[in-house]
Design a protein around this motif. Structure first.
Motif, PDB file in Angstrom:
ATOM      1  N   VAL A  88      16.758  65.266  15.713  1.00  6.25           N
ATOM      2  CA  VAL A  88      15.669  65.125  16.433  1.00  6.25           C
ATOM      3  C   VAL A  88      15.619  65.393  18.095  1.00  6.25           C
ATOM      4  O   VAL A  88      14.518  65.524  18.721  1.00  6.25           O
ATOM      5  N   GLU A  89      16.698  65.515  18.396  1.00  4.87           N
ATOM      6  CA  GLU A  89      17.121  65.547  19.940  1.00  4.87           C
ATOM      7  C   GLU A  89      16.951  64.379  20.529  1.00  4.87           C
ATOM      8  O   GLU A  89      17.699  63.447  20.562  1.00  4.87           O
ATOM      9  N   GLN A  90      15.662  64.291  21.398  1.00  3.24           N
ATOM     10  CA  GLN A  90      15.344  63.055  21.907  1.00  3.24           C
ATOM     11  C   GLN A  90      14.107  62.463  21.799  1.00  3.24           C
ATOM     12  O   GLN A  90      12.967  63.286  21.901  1.00  3.24           O
ATOM     13  N   VAL A  91      14.013  61.182  21.314  1.00  3.86           N
ATOM     14  CA  VAL A  91      12.608  60.615  21.383  1.00  3.86           C
ATOM     15  C   VAL A  91      12.515  59.531  22.408  1.00  3.86           C
ATOM     16  O   VAL A  91      13.648  58.554  22.442  1.00  3.86           O
ATOM     17  N   VAL A  92      11.496  59.487  22.984  1.00  3.22           N
ATOM     18  CA  VAL A  92      11.585  58.182  23.996  1.00  3.22           C
ATOM     19  C   VAL A  92      10.387  57.299  23.820  1.00  3.22           C
ATOM     20  O   VAL A  92       9.190  57.778  23.355  1.00  3.22           O
ATOM     21  N   LEU A  93      10.309  56.026  23.669  1.00  2.00           N
ATOM     22  CA  LEU A  93       9.534  54.955  23.569  1.00  2.00           C
ATOM     23  C   LEU A  93       9.333  54.155  24.485  1.00  2.00           C
ATOM     24  O   LEU A  93      10.096  53.840  25.233  1.00  2.00           O
ATOM     25  N   ARG A  94       8.164  54.006  25.047  1.00  2.00           N
ATOM     26  CA  ARG A  94       7.602  53.084  25.948  1.00  2.00           C
ATOM     27  C   ARG A  94       6.664  52.016  25.742  1.00  2.00           C
ATOM     28  O   ARG A  94       5.715  52.425  24.945  1.00  2.00           O
ATOM     29  N   GLY A  95       6.742  50.734  26.125  1.00  2.00           N
ATOM     30  CA  GLY A  95       5.665  49.884  25.799  1.00  2.00           C
ATOM     31  C   GLY A  95       6.102  48.403  26.331  1.00  2.00           C
ATOM     32  O   GLY A  95       7.178  48.259  27.104  1.00  2.00           O
ATOM     33  N   GLY A 136       9.115  65.488  15.798  1.00  2.00           N
ATOM     34  CA  GLY A 136       9.985  64.564  15.718  1.00  2.00           C
ATOM     35  C   GLY A 136       9.790  63.254  15.929  1.00  2.00           C
ATOM     36  O   GLY A 136      10.438  62.248  15.426  1.00  2.00           O
ATOM     37  N   ILE A 137       8.525  63.101  16.585  1.00  2.00           N
ATOM     38  CA  ILE A 137       8.218  61.580  16.986  1.00  2.00           C
ATOM     39  C   ILE A 137       7.584  60.687  15.613  1.00  2.00           C
ATOM     40  O   ILE A 137       6.937  61.282  14.958  1.00  2.00           O
ATOM     41  N   VAL A 143       3.948  54.265  24.158  1.00  2.00           N
ATOM     42  CA  VAL A 143       3.865  55.568  24.363  1.00  2.00           C
ATOM     43  C   VAL A 143       5.063  56.150  23.667  1.00  2.00           C
ATOM     44  O   VAL A 143       5.971  55.809  23.884  1.00  2.00           O
ATOM     45  N   LEU A 144       4.769  57.274  22.784  1.00  2.00           N
ATOM     46  CA  LEU A 144       5.912  57.976  22.313  1.00  2.00           C
ATOM     47  C   LEU A 144       5.880  59.418  22.676  1.00  2.00           C
ATOM     48  O   LEU A 144       4.766  60.147  22.857  1.00  2.00           O
ATOM     49  N   ARG A 145       7.351  59.720  23.232  1.00  2.00           N
ATOM     50  CA  ARG A 145       7.274  61.108  23.725  1.00  2.00           C
ATOM     51  C   ARG A 145       8.645  61.824  22.764  1.00  2.00           C
ATOM     52  O   ARG A 145       9.595  61.066  22.641  1.00  2.00           O
ATOM     53  N   GLY A 146       8.404  63.271  22.660  1.00  2.00           N
ATOM     54  CA  GLY A 146       9.447  63.659  21.735  1.00  2.00           C
ATOM     55  C   GLY A 146       9.067  65.093  21.532  1.00  2.00           C
ATOM     56  O   GLY A 146       7.931  65.688  21.775  1.00  2.00           O
ATOM     57  N   PRO A 147      10.038  65.853  20.657  1.00  2.00           N
ATOM     58  CA  PRO A 147       9.564  67.354  20.698  1.00  2.00           C
ATOM     59  C   PRO A 147       8.746  67.524  19.458  1.00  2.00           C
ATOM     60  O   PRO A 147       8.791  66.720  18.525  1.00  2.00           O
TER      61      PRO A 147
END
Lengths: 428, 428
Positions: free
Chosen positions: B293-300, A137-138, A297-301
């Motif tokens: 997608v539930e959850q997507v986390v983006l960092r930067g 899903g990212i 940085v991208l995080r997800g299922p």
């Protein structure tokens, strides 16, 4: 309202059904967002009669995905069958020949035939979109191809196989050996039909090779990925790593150096308290580094009906909105031939080996390392009551080739009870 | 090769110079990726003579950004001046009137005039892109508008002001009081000309309101953001939170509920070992949650020349590639009026107060809480040698209104030495 975008969906497994559900349940939302209705006209799958929990009666049925791909009432061929030969390849080629756009979740197909398919598609004015093929899903393909288009990409890395990460974190959390957790994962349906695709790192290697192509403007070069799976990771390694403040992850790293394109997918030690170290279960994480953006940085299922269908729908909405990009970000004919380079940048290594309990064994180990120029940061010999002495070494930064020389020399002597385990330590 | 895309850049501060550098240094890369040359034809800034470390002699100069926006040889007006009134607004309007596309990093302008500008742009067939306005180098607008287009977005949250996060993490790491770190940040040039934009949460609130609009299909409603800054966070709070296993972050949360659109930007406690808790310095993090997608986390990186220019360039490349989207993801005229709702979902709260050291004070505190239906999870009264007794409370889940009732009642009695601090604890 303009003409509807008409989808033909081949493959009605978890992801295909997820896409059907979204198209049915969110017609208004999709039309508002894309400016046109998004509709399914035809579907195809192995078995027509299976109850999939969603009504398919509104759609034409094709037994043959090639026939589906060629239908006049299909604008976009949505390929969710998988596999790099047979139906998936035939139908994708047929779709492109018929001038259809393609949305696919098929990493193997693109990793192996991506260059040919992209050239064919671009010659025919078609687009191929494959967000769902990498990291579930990212939206990583989109971020890399579009969001970071102003960057020279310097490195791409990530944990991109949820099954391997599930196995490794489960081993750690439950203190279970590899074989037992592997059997669990199999029973849960987490493994590919050929489990080596997962635990051998092949699936993750496919994904890395796709990211590399976009990142560095090179032809997809899956053959150039140095692959190492997680099959040899023991609970002993997991525990020793944790003791040292690390966790073991199947980590992919790609970078373009003066020597060529380095791509490796291998189990590595990462700091336990780092974002990568804290990644649990089936979650994926991708790190994109560019000269302007520094690091995103991208995080997800990494898998599952909803997340993967979400990625497929993102691509479908892009096509509906009229976005037409080259498959790998630049025209396929302009992609350069990748020159594969062995990844040999210095790093500390974790080495675990079993010395036979005989006089001089340790001296032979020490001199094998010393002769190859590998210096030791930490060493620990555990207690032992048998004939083998487990030894754990953390080296200072060394080139892998030097470490390999040392281990080869050691294997030539008669002091090792088994093949040593050597894992790179990544501190990013 | 098709026609070049011609940029007019207004504003040559850090970000503007970063964009000029990328366009100059990466001409080939940009042309390969977008299929056409991307060139700068004209620039505008306050002072023509300043040495910016990059040559501007190839470009026409305009003293007046409005004139720049109207030039015949400009296709895209790149607005990097900032501010929601004056030149930035005038020139953006002029650009749209002249039929130019707009790429901007200006969150204030869009948070306040976004709806009008979007309607005007869409009526004129222009696009407005603003990736750089939210979370610096992170492609969050793109991920939300495009990557997650198949999702009903359920919640958006994040840490989106790098300066506040710098101040909070610096207080914690160095054990320094707010005023001292604020002065440091000022000396380092981290603060806006009006520092209240940063520490008052206004800048982050602007960003949240833009994400809300895209996420929920509502008109930008910055007025509906419940704003609370970090000015009242003391080193005492930071230390107490750490002691309890939490860190304090200026956290934005937006969600559409049955009662309306909740948007809040306020200092919250988050678990110290969570991704949000571990966010250091100027780094931003955005969490996007959708039904599929539930959850997507983006960092930067949330700011800086390279990262912000990277985001601007991503938008420019999109325009060069022919991507034409509605400003907020659906046509501006179809955006619904947001119905602001007070955020009142139950959560545990951290409360710090100072009781006057007199008989019955603690009883009054306890009954004020009890009468309002607020129950106590943990309470701690520190040692004291003066006339005030510092008391720390962690409540069980409670509605904010109930806690406010209790604190109001307490203020009405004569037992408080100062205004209590109450911070929501977010466990996500």
């Amino acid at each position: 309202m303009t003409e509807p975008l008409r989808l033909g969906i081949a493959g009605l497994g978890t992801v295909g059904v997820g896409v059907v559900k979204i198209v049915r349940q969110k017609a208004n939302l999709l039309a508002a967002r894309t400016g046109r209705p998004v509709v399914i006209t035809a579907v195809s799958a192995r078995s027509r009669d299976k109850d999939r929990g969603v009504s398919l009666t509104d759609y034409a049925w094709e037994d043959d995905p090639v026939a589906l791909a060629q239908r006049d009432d299909v604008d976009v061929f949505v390929e969710l069958m998988g596999g790099h030969e047979g139906s998936a390849k035939d139908a994708t080629e047929a779709a492109i020949t018929a001038g259809k756009d393609v949305v696919t979740a098929n990493k193997a197909l693109l990793a192996i035939h991506g260059q040919a398919l992209a050239e064919q598609a671009e010659a025919n004015g078609c687009v191929i979109r494959f967000e769902a093929a990498v990291a579930g899903g990212i939206p990583v393909i989109k971020s890399l191809t579009e969001g970071l288009a102003g960057n020279e990409i310097t490195r791409v890395m990530g944990v991109m196989n949820g099954t391997c990460n599930y196995i490794l974190t489960r081993m750690q959390d439950a203190g279970l050996p590899y074989d037992e957790v592997f059997a669990e994962a199999d029973a849960l349906g987490y493994l590919e039909a050929d489990p080596n695709l997962d635990v051998g790192g092949i699936d993750a290697g496919h994904k890395l090779s796709l990211l590399s192509s976009i990142a560095f403007g090179t032809k997809v070069a899956f053959d150039g990925v140095e692959l190492e799976g997680i099959q040899r990771i023991s609970i002993e390694d997991i525990n020793q790593a944790e003791d040292l403040g690390y966790r073991i992850k199947l980590l992919g790293v790609a970078q373009l150096t003066g020597r060529g394109l380095e791509q490796r997918m291998s189990p590595c030690l990462v700091p336990a308290d780092s974002p990568l170290g804290q990644l649990k279960g089936g979650t994926n994480m991708v790190v994109l580094e560019g000269d302007a953006v520094e690091q995103v940085v991208l995080r997800g299922p990494g898998a599952g009906e909803g997340p993967t269908a979400s990625a497929v729908m993102g691509d479908i909405c892009d096509v509906a909105r009229g976005l037409r990009l080259s498959t790998f970000g630049v025209p396929a004919k302009e992609l350069e031939e990748a020159k594969p380079a062995t990844s040999n940048s210095p790093a500390p290594y974790y080495v675990r080996l079993e010395l036979l309990d005989r006089p001089g064994a340790m001296a032979k180990l020490a001199s094998a390392l010393g002769d190859a120029g590998v210096s030791i940061d930490r060493m620990r010999q555990s207690q032992h009551d048998g004939t083998e002495a487990p030894v754990l070494i953390v080296t200072h930064k060394t080139q892998r080739s030097a470490l390999q020389d040392a281990l080869e020399a050691l294997k030539g002597s008669d002091v090792l009870a088994s093949d040593p385990v050597a894992l790179r330590i990544e501190t990013v």
